[in-house]
Write a protein that holds these residues in place. Sequence first.
Motif, PDB file in Angstrom:
ATOM      1  N   GLY A  66       0.841  -1.190   0.000  1.00  0.00           N
ATOM      2  CA  GLY A  66       0.000   0.000   0.000  1.00  0.00           C
ATOM      3  C   GLY A  66       0.873   1.236   0.000  1.00  0.00           C
ATOM      4  N   VAL A  67       0.297   2.352  -0.408  1.00  0.00           N
ATOM      5  CA  VAL A  67       1.011   3.620  -0.485  1.00  0.00           C
ATOM      6  C   VAL A  67       0.525   4.530   0.635  1.00  0.00           C
ATOM      7  N   THR A  68       1.486   5.093   1.379  1.00  0.00           N
ATOM      8  CA  THR A  68       1.167   6.088   2.392  1.00  0.00           C
ATOM      9  C   THR A  68       1.863   7.380   2.010  1.00  0.00           C
ATOM     10  N   ILE A  69       1.192   8.501   2.249  1.00  0.00           N
ATOM     11  CA  ILE A  69       1.746   9.808   1.903  1.00  0.00           C
ATOM     12  C   ILE A  69       1.632  10.684   3.151  1.00  0.00           C
ATOM     13  N   ALA A 117      -1.269   0.174  -9.802  1.00  0.00           N
ATOM     14  CA  ALA A 117      -2.145   0.930  -8.892  1.00  0.00           C
ATOM     15  C   ALA A 117      -2.228   0.191  -7.561  1.00  0.00           C
ATOM     16  N   LEU A 118      -1.951   0.908  -6.483  1.00  0.00           N
ATOM     17  CA  LEU A 118      -1.989   0.332  -5.139  1.00  0.00           C
ATOM     18  C   LEU A 118      -2.950   1.140  -4.271  1.00  0.00           C
ATOM     19  N   PRO A 119      -3.531   0.513  -3.236  1.00  0.00           N
ATOM     20  CA  PRO A 119      -4.351   1.271  -2.296  1.00  0.00           C
ATOM     21  C   PRO A 119      -3.500   2.401  -1.708  1.00  0.00           C
ATOM     22  N   THR A 120      -4.079   3.589  -1.643  1.00  0.00           N
ATOM     23  CA  THR A 120      -3.323   4.772  -1.240  1.00  0.00           C
ATOM     24  C   THR A 120      -4.061   5.558  -0.176  1.00  0.00           C
ATOM     25  N   VAL A 121      -3.297   6.029   0.817  1.00  0.00           N
ATOM     26  CA  VAL A 121      -3.871   6.865   1.867  1.00  0.00           C
ATOM     27  C   VAL A 121      -2.961   8.073   2.089  1.00  0.00           C
TER      28      VAL A 121
END
Length: 165
Positions: A66-69, A117-121
């Motif tokens: 997953g992607v964290t920003i 494409a990955l789940p992103t938050v």
Amino acid sequence: MAKKKQTGGGTPATVTLDRAGVPYEIRAYEHDPRATSYGLEAAEALGVEPARVFKTLLVDTDKGLGVTIVPVDTTVDLKAAAAALGAKKAAMADPAAAERTTGYVVGGISPLGQKKALPTVLDDSAREHATILVSGGKRGLDIELSPEALLTLVRGGYAAIARRS
């Protein structure tokens, strides 16, 4: 904010923005290869408060990557990130796996234009700013855009995932 197009094709991140017609601004700076914190280097070089400059970090959860920003002056709260991504637990992803999955090098991973494409938050502190800066896909290149435009393009959501050290 005017859209500034790249010459010579740009990066996958800028190509994604151009194709979507999203307004953004390129914010380039001279990257110092000795820098130990790419995000804090960007904030200082661009004269932007670190709370507006966000880093893209991949996490490995029991449901996959997953992607964290999060802001560059914070760390990812792994427990909160796991919950936001619908997982039970999370750990920082292996850098080689992050590079392979996104198509970018560590220190230049953009949330935009990734190979998969990955789940992103996005940390909810981004809501406090009209625009934020994220990596443009290589070290020394940031993109300034609205947090809402970013989340629309990556099909992500907001959550409280940053932790002050």
